[in-house]
Motif scaffolding. Structure first.
Motif, short mmCIF file in Angstrom:
data_model
loop_
_atom_site.label_atom_id
_atom_site.label_comp_id
_atom_site.label_asym_id
_atom_site.label_seq_id
_atom_site.Cartn_x
_atom_site.Cartn_y
_atom_site.Cartn_z
N ARG A 170 -3.07 -6.69 -5.83
CA ARG A 170 -3.84 -5.50 -6.25
C ARG A 170 -3.56 -4.32 -5.33
O ARG A 170 -3.42 -3.18 -5.78
CB ARG A 170 -5.34 -5.82 -6.24
N ALA A 171 -3.47 -4.62 -4.04
CA ALA A 171 -3.18 -3.56 -3.08
C ALA A 171 -1.80 -2.97 -3.35
O ALA A 171 -1.62 -1.75 -3.35
CB ALA A 171 -3.26 -4.10 -1.66
N GLU A 174 -1.46 -0.43 -5.94
CA GLU A 174 -1.89 0.92 -5.57
C GLU A 174 -0.88 1.61 -4.67
O GLU A 174 -0.61 2.80 -4.83
CB GLU A 174 -3.23 0.86 -4.82
N ASP A 175 -0.37 0.89 -3.69
CA ASP A 175 0.48 1.52 -2.69
C ASP A 175 1.32 0.44 -2.01
O ASP A 175 0.87 -0.20 -1.06
CB ASP A 175 -0.41 2.24 -1.67
N ARG B 86 -3.71 6.14 3.73
CA ARG B 86 -3.12 5.15 2.82
C ARG B 86 -4.01 3.93 2.61
O ARG B 86 -3.57 2.79 2.66
CB ARG B 86 -1.75 4.69 3.36
N LEU B 87 -5.28 4.18 2.35
CA LEU B 87 -6.18 3.07 2.04
C LEU B 87 -5.92 2.59 0.63
O LEU B 87 -5.34 3.29 -0.19
CB LEU B 87 -7.64 3.54 2.15
N PHE B 88 -6.37 1.36 0.34
CA PHE B 88 -6.33 0.87 -1.03
C PHE B 88 -7.64 1.30 -1.67
O PHE B 88 -8.66 0.62 -1.57
CB PHE B 88 -6.13 -0.64 -1.03
N GLN B 89 -7.59 2.47 -2.30
CA GLN B 89 -8.80 3.14 -2.75
C GLN B 89 -9.61 2.37 -3.77
O GLN B 89 -10.83 2.43 -3.77
CB GLN B 89 -8.41 4.49 -3.38
N LEU B 91 -9.84 -0.82 -4.01
CA LEU B 91 -10.33 -2.08 -3.48
C LEU B 91 -11.56 -1.84 -2.62
O LEU B 91 -11.82 -0.72 -2.18
CB LEU B 91 -9.23 -2.76 -2.64
N LEU B 99 -7.02 -7.28 4.14
CA LEU B 99 -5.57 -7.07 4.07
C LEU B 99 -5.02 -6.68 5.43
O LEU B 99 -3.87 -6.98 5.75
CB LEU B 99 -5.24 -6.02 3.02
#
Lengths: 293, 239
Positions: A170-171, A174-175, B86-89, B91, B99
């Protein structure tokens, strides 16, 4: 009213097949931005495998799940490492699209060679079993396929939410670079999501073999239908993809009922275009797409 | 602890870093300052293993990291807090922190690290199950640093922690970086807020167009006329 209900239910039953195919595409597109056009071909390939297991070894198609899904997962890993590993690192996504197209035609024609052009289907003892309730007829196998679609969506959902690697997938959707910064192997995350996506093609292959008749060149149509379902459902959401599939199935059946069979594809691709123009994030997509112009 | 020796990095034909050498001592805070495009972020990325240098060496605890990718560098304890967070927005806050502790070495000390992060940034504990994208700018920066702390780092590379934050929040973040350092984590930070960066750092390097042009203790550079004229003066109003 009963007739309309029947049409909608038929649509849902057909749509579950689109939904499974779309969920696989969604995973692969989500993490790697690959439009994996060969997904339909993979579904047909696994349907052939089911067909063979049934004809040669007399294994029940639903029992085949235990063989075909792990096989599909391994095929997915193999395809990723052999074909896409290098290409996903490139800025230009077109290379992955072209690879998928090449793979599609290669496997299509290999299947023609191996299994000939004769349409195949698997007929089991319970193929014609029908459940009748309140005047509505539900073929048992299609109902099983719907159950299978929900079960696989649930499994993928739990995989994404509850496992460490699923969270990383999932991460990564996103990026991808930011996952690398955490010390996560981006290639491994891509490989796993690709393999799970192809694993879903294995599930869909069982559905295709048991419910439909198929031949070597069906893959492209299935891939396109899965793309339409995906556009409806929005990227990065397995239940969205499944719902997109069900909606597409309903639309097709309604179009057939009201306007005739010839209108099925006009309706579904028409909706496809409309969604892409007006709701590019899909019906259930949370993330608004970034405008570049 | 960290030694960068004559490092050069190019993007295609464009040379971004040219013969850069610096040293970071264990337990210190080292600042890397300079104007935009000077190559500061490039240097951090090269140390983190996200960019391949064309020349030179990066040594960490005496080991040449030349052949190691980011994963292995994180495993050795070098963790980057990237520019723009660069966070996993999409999540949750907790997922982001999980992570951060992805590598096996960090997993082993997960509970302890989580406690440490929540101790430094109590607000993250309150928001643990909320989506990272819903945090305020300052909280997002805290989460970005917290995510790095989850990896159980020995050296944290922080890229522009104060970017987009109000002066008050910047102070808060800087205080937290000092607290982090006092817990024993070495810090190499790139900062546009030069005055504040020089104040908390024991050593600083000034970069200009891919070169290091000046270095010294924070106090020395704050007193240096060139630095004052070129950087601190124009931004003085910010302080």
């Amino acid at each position: 009213m009963t007739v309309l209900m029947q049409v909608v239910i038929n649509g849902i039953l057909l749509g579950s097949m689109y939904g499974i195919a779309a969920a696989g595409l969604s995973l692969i597109f989500g993490t790697m931005r690959i439009i994996f056009l060969a997904q339909g071909t993979m579904i047909v390939f696994f349907a052939f495998v089911v067909y063979w297991l049934f004809v040669k070894l007399h294994i029940d198609p639903y029992l085949c799940l235990l063989i075909v899904v792990p096989l599909a997962f391994l095929v997915g890993l193999g395809l990723f490492y052999s074909l896409f590993r290098k290409a996903v690192a490139l800025e230009d996504r077109n290379v992955t699209l072209l690879l998928a197209v090449g793979l599609m035609y290669l496997v299509d024609n290999a299947m023609l060679k191996v299994w000939s052009a004769t349409p195949r289907s698997v007929t089991i003892s319970y193929s014609n079993a029908v459940i009748v309730a309140g005047g509505i007829r539900v073929p048992w196998l299609r109902l099983a396929l719907l159950g299978l679609a929900f079960a696989s969506a649930l499994v993928v959902f739990l995989f994404l939410k509850r496992t460490r690697i699923g969270t990383a997938v999932r991460a990564a959707s996103e990026d991808l670079e930011a996952t690398k910064i955490q010390g996560i192997s981006a290639i491994w995350v891509c490989a796993i999501s690709f393999a799970v996506g192809i694993g879903l093609a294995g599930v869909a292959g069982v559905g295709l073999a048991t419910v439909f008749s198929f031949d070597y060149q069906f893959g492209f149509v299935w891939a396109i239908k899965a793309l339409v379902a995906l556009s409806l459902g929005g990227i990065g959401n397995v239940f969205g993809a499944l719902a997109g599939g069900l909606i597409l199935g309903i639309i097709e059946n309604l179009a057939a009922y009201y306007w005739g069979i010839a209108w099925i594809d006009v309706a579904s691709y028409g909706i496809f275009m409309l969604v892409l123009i007006f709701l590019p994030q899909g019906l259930f997509g949370r993330r608004a797409l970034v405008k570049k112009v | 602890m960290l030694e960068v020796k004559e490092l050069s990095v190019s993007y295609g034909d464009v040379v971004a870093l040219m013969d850069v050498s610096l040293e970071v001592e264990e337990g210190s805070i080292v600042a890397l300052v300079g104007s935009n495009g000077a190559g500061k972020s490039t240097l951090l990325k090269a140390i983190a293993g996200l960019l391949r240098p064309s020349q030179g060496q990066v040594l960490f605890m005496g080991e040449d990291l030349g052949h190691l990718n980011t994963k292995h560098r994180v495993d050795r304890g070098i963790v980057l807090v990237p520019e723009g967070r660069r966070l996993f927005q999409g999540l949750t806050v907790l997922d982001n922190l999980r992570l951060g502790a992805y590598i096996p070495r960090a997993r082993a000390s997960y509970d302890e690290s989580l406690e440490r992060v929540f101790g430094l940034f109590p607000v993250l504990k309150e928001r643990a199950n909320g989506r990272a994208g819903l945090l305020s700018g300052g909280e997002q920066q805290m989460l970005a640093i917290g995510r790095a702390v989850m990896a159980h780092p020995r050296l944290v590379l922080i890229d522009e922690a104060s970017l987009g934050l109000s002066p008050i929040l910047t102070r808060t973040i800087f205080a937290l970086i000092v607290a982090l350092n006092q817990q024993g984590t070495t810090v190499l930070m790139v900062e546009q807020n030069i005055h504040m960066a020089l104040k908390i750092s024991s050593k600083a390097y000034v970069m200009k167009t891919g070169h290091i042009v000046l270095s010294g203790t924070g106090e020395e550079l704050l007193a240096n006329d060139d630095v004052r004229k070129a950087y601190v003066g124009e931004r003085g109003s910010k302080l």
